[in-house]
Design an enzyme around this catalytic site. Structure first.
Site, PDB file in Angstrom:
ATOM      1  N   ASP A  11     -17.538   9.068  58.923  1.00  0.00           N
ATOM      2  CA  ASP A  11     -16.893  10.375  58.951  1.00  0.00           C
ATOM      3  C   ASP A  11     -16.527  10.747  57.507  1.00  0.00           C
ATOM      4  O   ASP A  11     -16.445   9.878  56.634  1.00  0.00           O
ATOM      5  CB  ASP A  11     -15.638  10.304  59.833  1.00  0.00           C
ATOM      6  CG  ASP A  11     -14.829  11.578  59.802  1.00  0.00           C
ATOM      7  OD1 ASP A  11     -15.393  12.646  60.077  1.00  0.00           O
ATOM      8  OD2 ASP A  11     -13.631  11.508  59.462  1.00  0.00           O
ATOM      9  N   ASP A  13     -14.000  13.867  56.290  1.00  0.00           N
ATOM     10  CA  ASP A  13     -12.639  14.348  56.027  1.00  0.00           C
ATOM     11  C   ASP A  13     -11.607  13.363  56.561  1.00  0.00           C
ATOM     12  O   ASP A  13     -11.570  13.072  57.758  1.00  0.00           O
ATOM     13  CB  ASP A  13     -12.428  15.719  56.672  1.00  0.00           C
ATOM     14  CG  ASP A  13     -13.340  16.782  56.071  1.00  0.00           C
ATOM     15  OD1 ASP A  13     -13.282  16.981  54.851  1.00  0.00           O
ATOM     16  OD2 ASP A  13     -14.115  17.392  56.824  1.00  0.00           O
TER      17      ASP A  13
END
Length: 223
Positions: A11, A13
């Site tokens: 991932d 953010d």
């Protein structure tokens, strides 16, 4: 058949980049533009959500009618404002750069898997370095964003690996649910909000010191 670690799916953010703080500025400004202060509860609910889902949640939470015109204007505002905030280097999360290097040096495939739309993800990749990933998949490139598994399934497909042979690295409940639904093992490094315990989830405070053995153990935990 025993899973064998083939790839790590990252991932962006809040996991690799400390960019949730930039989104926080933008969504709170959007709320103020509609005459409201966003509560922390609503803000936390948005973390990890896809763009369309986040906009619906914002206006429902604020009690503002989300007409097509309002949604379009909000989407344009957020893209413009986040672009401004992401221009230039974005701070890394602790240990993230070294963790990416560890995986690369081990010869494992890597994918960036994010709910953020492609146009904004490119700013993140300016900081992260495109050479650190074999592929990247964004929320606007699949039918359904996280918490649905589509982005993770697409990343595994592009890499030519079985999702069950992948470890996803996530920071949010939304992303963790998506990775688990895709069949991946998950290493969770909570950033802004807590992530509940669950099957197939390993927890760390940071990415500092992450090893290939840690990734292998996460896969074994998933079973």
């Amino acid at each position: 058949m025993t899973p064998r670690l083939a790839a790590v799916l990252w991932d962006m953010d809040g996991t690799l980049l400390d960019s949730e703080k930039l989104w926080d500025i933008a969504v709170r400004e959007l709320a103020r533009a509609h005459g409201h202060e966003m509560t922390d509860e609503l803000r936390h609910a948005l973390i990890g959500a896809s763009g369309p889902d986040a906009l619906r949640m914002i206006f429902t939470g604020l009690g503002v009618e989300s007409t097509p015109e309002v949604l379009l204007a909000a989407e344009e505002f957020l893209e413009r404002r986040v672009t401004e905030l992401m221009t230039g280097p974005i701070p890394w999360r602790p240990g993230a750069a070294a963790a990416l290097a560890t995986v690369r040096e081990a010869g494992l495939a890597s994918a960036l898997v994010t709910n953020t739309k492609r146009s904004l993800t490119e700013f993140g990749l300016d900081t992260l370095g495109r050479d650190r990933f074999d592929v990247s998949v964004c929320g606007d490139e699949v039918a359904r964003g996280k918490p649905e598994p589509d982005v993770y399934l697409r990343a595994a497909e592009l890499l030519g690996v079985d999702p069950r042979d992948c470890v996803a690295v996530e920071d949010s409940p939304t992303g963790t649910r998506a990775a688990h639904a895709a069949g991946c093992a998950v290493i969770v490094i909570p950033c802004e909000i807590a992530v509940p315990e669950g099957p197939g989830r390993s927890f760390r405070d940071t990415l500092v010191g992450l090893t290939i053995d840690d990734l292998d153990q996460a896969l074994k935990l998933r079973g």
